[in-house]
Design a protein around this motif. Sequence first.
Motif, mmCIF file in Angstrom:
data_model
loop_
_atom_site.group_PDB
_atom_site.id
_atom_site.type_symbol
_atom_site.label_atom_id
_atom_site.label_comp_id
_atom_site.label_asym_id
_atom_site.label_seq_id
_atom_site.Cartn_x
_atom_site.Cartn_y
_atom_site.Cartn_z
ATOM 1 N N ILE A 164 22.402 -4.412 49.815
ATOM 2 C CA ILE A 164 21.231 -3.539 49.836
ATOM 3 C C ILE A 164 21.750 -2.131 49.570
ATOM 4 O O ILE A 164 22.393 -1.525 50.416
ATOM 5 C CB ILE A 164 20.501 -3.636 51.191
ATOM 6 N N ASP A 165 21.479 -1.643 48.359
ATOM 7 C CA ASP A 165 22.032 -0.361 47.937
ATOM 8 C C ASP A 165 20.963 0.732 47.966
ATOM 9 O O ASP A 165 19.814 0.491 48.318
ATOM 10 C CB ASP A 165 22.651 -0.479 46.543
ATOM 11 N N GLU A 166 21.377 1.932 47.598
ATOM 12 C CA GLU A 166 20.479 3.087 47.615
ATOM 13 C C GLU A 166 19.279 2.905 46.686
ATOM 14 O O GLU A 166 18.187 3.376 46.980
ATOM 15 C CB GLU A 166 21.246 4.359 47.228
ATOM 16 N N MET A 167 19.495 2.218 45.572
ATOM 17 C CA MET A 167 18.402 2.000 44.622
ATOM 18 C C MET A 167 17.300 1.132 45.238
ATOM 19 O O MET A 167 16.114 1.446 45.100
ATOM 20 C CB MET A 167 18.954 1.340 43.348
ATOM 21 N N LEU A 168 17.673 0.057 45.917
ATOM 22 C CA LEU A 168 16.687 -0.805 46.573
ATOM 23 C C LEU A 168 15.988 -0.062 47.708
ATOM 24 O O LEU A 168 14.771 -0.177 47.881
ATOM 25 C CB LEU A 168 17.344 -2.086 47.092
ATOM 26 N N LYS B 296 15.522 3.216 47.939
ATOM 27 C CA LYS B 296 14.621 4.211 47.350
ATOM 28 C C LYS B 296 13.375 3.544 46.777
ATOM 29 O O LYS B 296 12.261 4.027 46.966
ATOM 30 C CB LYS B 296 15.339 5.008 46.257
ATOM 31 N N SER B 297 13.542 2.426 46.100
ATOM 32 C CA SER B 297 12.405 1.699 45.537
ATOM 33 C C SER B 297 11.468 1.208 46.633
ATOM 34 O O SER B 297 10.246 1.290 46.503
ATOM 35 C CB SER B 297 12.884 0.513 44.705
ATOM 36 N N THR B 298 12.050 0.716 47.721
ATOM 37 C CA THR B 298 11.252 0.248 48.851
ATOM 38 C C THR B 298 10.501 1.407 49.488
ATOM 39 O O THR B 298 9.320 1.284 49.808
ATOM 40 C CB THR B 298 12.154 -0.442 49.892
ATOM 41 N N ALA B 299 11.166 2.541 49.667
ATOM 42 C CA ALA B 299 10.524 3.727 50.251
ATOM 43 C C ALA B 299 9.373 4.219 49.376
ATOM 44 O O ALA B 299 8.304 4.563 49.886
ATOM 45 C CB ALA B 299 11.553 4.827 50.463
ATOM 46 N N ILE C 268 17.568 -3.714 58.115
ATOM 47 C CA ILE C 268 18.284 -2.687 57.348
ATOM 48 C C ILE C 268 17.301 -1.807 56.581
ATOM 49 O O ILE C 268 17.379 -0.570 56.635
ATOM 50 C CB ILE C 268 19.295 -3.335 56.377
ATOM 51 N N LEU C 269 16.356 -2.421 55.892
ATOM 52 C CA LEU C 269 15.399 -1.654 55.096
ATOM 53 C C LEU C 269 14.431 -0.867 55.972
ATOM 54 O O LEU C 269 14.054 0.253 55.634
ATOM 55 C CB LEU C 269 14.638 -2.572 54.145
ATOM 56 N N ALA C 270 14.036 -1.431 57.103
ATOM 57 C CA ALA C 270 13.135 -0.713 58.010
ATOM 58 C C ALA C 270 13.821 0.532 58.566
ATOM 59 O O ALA C 270 13.226 1.603 58.638
ATOM 60 C CB ALA C 270 12.689 -1.624 59.143
ATOM 61 N N GLU C 271 15.074 0.396 58.958
ATOM 62 C CA GLU C 271 15.815 1.537 59.500
ATOM 63 C C GLU C 271 16.029 2.607 58.425
ATOM 64 O O GLU C 271 15.876 3.800 58.684
ATOM 65 C CB GLU C 271 17.161 1.078 60.044
ATOM 66 N N ALA C 272 16.348 2.172 57.210
ATOM 67 C CA ALA C 272 16.630 3.119 56.132
ATOM 68 C C ALA C 272 15.380 3.862 55.662
ATOM 69 O O ALA C 272 15.472 5.010 55.225
ATOM 70 C CB ALA C 272 17.274 2.392 54.955
#
Length: 101
Positions: free
Chosen positions: A28-32, A34-37, A64-68
């Motif tokens: 899960i990188d910065e691109m994913l 940012k896209s999710t956000a 991970i995505l929820a925290e980010a």
Amino acid sequence: MLTSKQRAALRAAANTLDPVFQVGKGEIDEMLIKSTADCLAARELIKMKVLETSMYNAKEAAAILAEATGADVVQVIGSKFVLFLKKKKESKFEDILKAAR
């Protein structure tokens, strides 16, 4: 933080949604993130899918995505999960959240 009634109402709303992103075999990188956000900012409620080849299970990817992104994990079932991030202004889920308090 969502109450259990709010979470249940959002689960019902997410039932008909199709996954907008897939978490694949890469990290899960910065691109994913940012896209999710960006997608959360536009839609507020999104469903995502974790592929079998991924190094994460759905619960790990959701956390991970929820925290980010600052979102809440609404639901994790099988390989899919639902995230919610309320807009500061004019949320289309405002009525659902108020009714479920």
